[in-house]
Design an enzyme around this catalytic site. Sequence first.
Site, mmCIF file in Angstrom:
data_model
loop_
_atom_site.group_PDB
_atom_site.id
_atom_site.type_symbol
_atom_site.label_atom_id
_atom_site.label_comp_id
_atom_site.label_asym_id
_atom_site.label_seq_id
_atom_site.Cartn_x
_atom_site.Cartn_y
_atom_site.Cartn_z
ATOM 1 N N PHE A 1 109.680 48.973 68.084
ATOM 2 C CA PHE A 1 111.026 48.380 68.258
ATOM 3 C C PHE A 1 110.945 46.856 68.384
ATOM 4 O O PHE A 1 111.743 46.260 69.130
ATOM 5 C CB PHE A 1 111.733 48.920 69.516
ATOM 6 C CG PHE A 1 111.912 50.406 69.601
ATOM 7 C CD1 PHE A 1 112.077 51.187 68.463
ATOM 8 C CD2 PHE A 1 111.939 51.040 70.836
ATOM 9 C CE1 PHE A 1 112.260 52.558 68.561
ATOM 10 C CE2 PHE A 1 112.131 52.407 70.949
ATOM 11 C CZ PHE A 1 112.288 53.174 69.805
ATOM 12 N N ALA B 1 106.380 41.483 72.173
ATOM 13 C CA ALA B 1 106.110 42.923 72.065
ATOM 14 C C ALA B 1 105.727 43.492 73.426
ATOM 15 O O ALA B 1 104.591 43.343 73.866
ATOM 16 C CB ALA B 1 104.992 43.158 71.047
ATOM 17 N N GLY C 1 141.428 54.099 59.478
ATOM 18 C CA GLY C 1 140.267 54.476 58.669
ATOM 19 C C GLY C 1 139.455 53.287 58.195
ATOM 20 O O GLY C 1 138.233 53.380 58.032
ATOM 21 N N GLU D 1 120.968 51.257 82.846
ATOM 22 C CA GLU D 1 120.579 52.026 84.041
ATOM 23 C C GLU D 1 119.543 51.221 84.844
ATOM 24 O O GLU D 1 119.591 51.171 86.074
ATOM 25 C CB GLU D 1 119.996 53.394 83.647
ATOM 26 C CG GLU D 1 121.009 54.348 83.010
ATOM 27 C CD GLU D 1 121.418 53.950 81.595
ATOM 28 O OE1 GLU D 1 120.564 53.454 80.831
ATOM 29 O OE2 GLU D 1 122.599 54.128 81.243
ATOM 30 N N GLU E 1 116.603 36.216 79.005
ATOM 31 C CA GLU E 1 116.804 37.173 77.908
ATOM 32 C C GLU E 1 118.113 37.944 78.119
ATOM 33 O O GLU E 1 118.902 38.141 77.197
ATOM 34 C CB GLU E 1 115.619 38.140 77.833
ATOM 35 C CG GLU E 1 115.814 39.229 76.797
ATOM 36 C CD GLU E 1 114.569 40.072 76.526
ATOM 37 O OE1 GLU E 1 113.483 39.725 77.027
ATOM 38 O OE2 GLU E 1 114.711 41.078 75.810
ATOM 39 N N ARG E 2 118.347 38.349 79.355
ATOM 40 C CA ARG E 2 119.556 39.150 79.641
ATOM 41 C C ARG E 2 120.812 38.306 79.509
ATOM 42 O O ARG E 2 121.849 38.782 79.031
ATOM 43 C CB ARG E 2 119.426 39.780 81.029
ATOM 44 C CG ARG E 2 118.362 40.839 80.986
ATOM 45 C CD ARG E 2 117.989 41.473 82.286
ATOM 46 N NE ARG E 2 116.903 42.412 81.992
ATOM 47 C CZ ARG E 2 115.937 42.764 82.827
ATOM 48 N NH1 ARG E 2 115.911 42.276 84.041
ATOM 49 N NH2 ARG E 2 115.017 43.617 82.450
ATOM 50 N N GLY F 1 109.002 52.221 77.603
ATOM 51 C CA GLY F 1 109.870 51.059 77.414
ATOM 52 C C GLY F 1 110.317 50.537 78.767
ATOM 53 O O GLY F 1 109.893 49.472 79.210
ATOM 54 N N THR G 1 107.501 46.780 74.422
ATOM 55 C CA THR G 1 107.745 48.224 74.308
ATOM 56 C C THR G 1 106.694 48.922 73.455
ATOM 57 O O THR G 1 106.253 48.393 72.435
ATOM 58 C CB THR G 1 109.146 48.454 73.686
ATOM 59 O OG1 THR G 1 110.090 47.668 74.415
ATOM 60 C CG2 THR G 1 109.547 49.911 73.723
ATOM 61 N N LEU H 1 142.349 50.516 66.177
ATOM 62 C CA LEU H 1 143.581 49.908 65.646
ATOM 63 C C LEU H 1 143.471 49.575 64.157
ATOM 64 O O LEU H 1 144.468 49.251 63.521
ATOM 65 C CB LEU H 1 143.936 48.656 66.455
ATOM 66 C CG LEU H 1 144.265 48.921 67.938
ATOM 67 C CD1 LEU H 1 144.502 47.615 68.672
ATOM 68 C CD2 LEU H 1 145.475 49.843 68.086
#
Length: 383
Positions: A161, A129, A346, A373, A248-249, A136, A131, A343
């Site tokens: 979150f 935890a 609907g 960003e 983590e990334r 954030g 954030t 492709l």
Amino acid sequence: MALQRHRSSWSDDDLEEFRELARTFCQKELTPNQERWIENKQVDRELWTKAGEVGLLALSVPEEYGGGGGTFAHETVLLEEQARSGDGAWGVAVHSGIVAHYLLAYAAEERKREWLPKLASGEYVGAIAMTEPGTGSDLQSIRTRAVRDGDSYVVNGAKTFITNGAQADLVVVAVKTDPDAGAQGVSLLVVETDTPGFRRGRVLDKVGLKGQDTAELFFDDVRVPAANLLGEQEGLGFVQLMQQLPQERLLIAVTAVAGMEAAIDQTIAYTKDRTAFGRPIFTFQNTKFTLAQAATEAAVARAFLDQCVERHLRGELDVQGAAMVKLWTTDRVNKVIDDCLQLFGGYGYMTEYPIARAWADVRIARIFGGTNEIMKEIISRTL
Ligand SMILES: Cc1cc2nc3c(=O)[nH]c(=O)nc-3n(C[C@H](O)[C@H](O)[C@H](O)COP(=O)(O)OP(=O)(O)OC[C@H]3O[C@@H](n4cnc5c(N)ncnc54)[C@H](O)[C@@H]3O)c2cc1C
């Protein structure tokens, strides 16, 4: 026909054997339960213990702490199979790939021996935890406060979150131990959720990952043993986050690339089956070109990802490299899955189709783990 795959450079026979176990588990335990988990906004609690029983938790934690004794490559294989199974619910990447590693790297020895086996068996679910409602990206500005009082810290604040928040038994919480010290005032503290004063808020409604538990957490005078501080002293939290965020990334990038490949496979199959104007949709030049472009994007993303996984396995993946692979793969997976969905016509917009869920699920990848960003900020600092 499907996307041509080559064995990743970091893989070997043992890992491919492990992949079979991971695939069987994901297909049996994850795929059939998506509807129920979406309705409940979380997986079944027993999923964790089932995964623990077959040895799929804490894969890269040493055996002496109850883990699988594997490497990051094992975590990668499990996440790839999870993505291919169409699951958007199980927060295993946070539990095993992130939380267990904060404990392994920074917890006091006796705490590691207490907590890690519980994470490995599924007795405990882990969350992290950072954030808060007010911040954030700008983690230095967190307001959750931990004040030392004798042998304890008293924690007050709110987080939002938080993945696995509704089910977590153990939460690594970013707190301010010195509100006047900026980044040096941030510490990480482990809170067990049966501690008085800890409270869960709503399990949040999301655009995608609807079966994944994402919750609010509240801390009202939560008294935590001082020994639950991660690291030798206060104020190391920011450095610890910087050390762990590359993994983590990379985990996010693994899911992005496997998701891209799975979406392309589904779209090839669908467009070869569905007809319009008396011929399979696949045979239209637009379809072939769209899929050729998507397959190329996936191949490039895979090559970069595999290079980053190899670097990480050697302990050489730096903050910039992790930011680049997160930025690139999450950006491309959004484009590729959006093109694939088109492709399907609907049907691509119907949530019963995996491509529709995948489209909604991947949108968050550009936001969590640090927004794209912020990834560009990090990369630009090294230029
Ligand atoms: C499904 C889900 C799961 C999550 N899981 C977790 C979890 O387990 N644990 C946890 O701690 N957090 C978790 N998060 C939170 C997530 O990491 C944050 O939402 C994210 O870091 C962005 O923070 P924010 O929402 O406060 O946006 P903000 O920081 O308010 O950003 C808003 C916008 O401003 C931009 N921005 C901010 N600063 C800059 C800058 N310097 N330069 C340029 N642009 C900037 C951002 O890129 C973004 O576009 C989760 C979020 C979601 C939605």
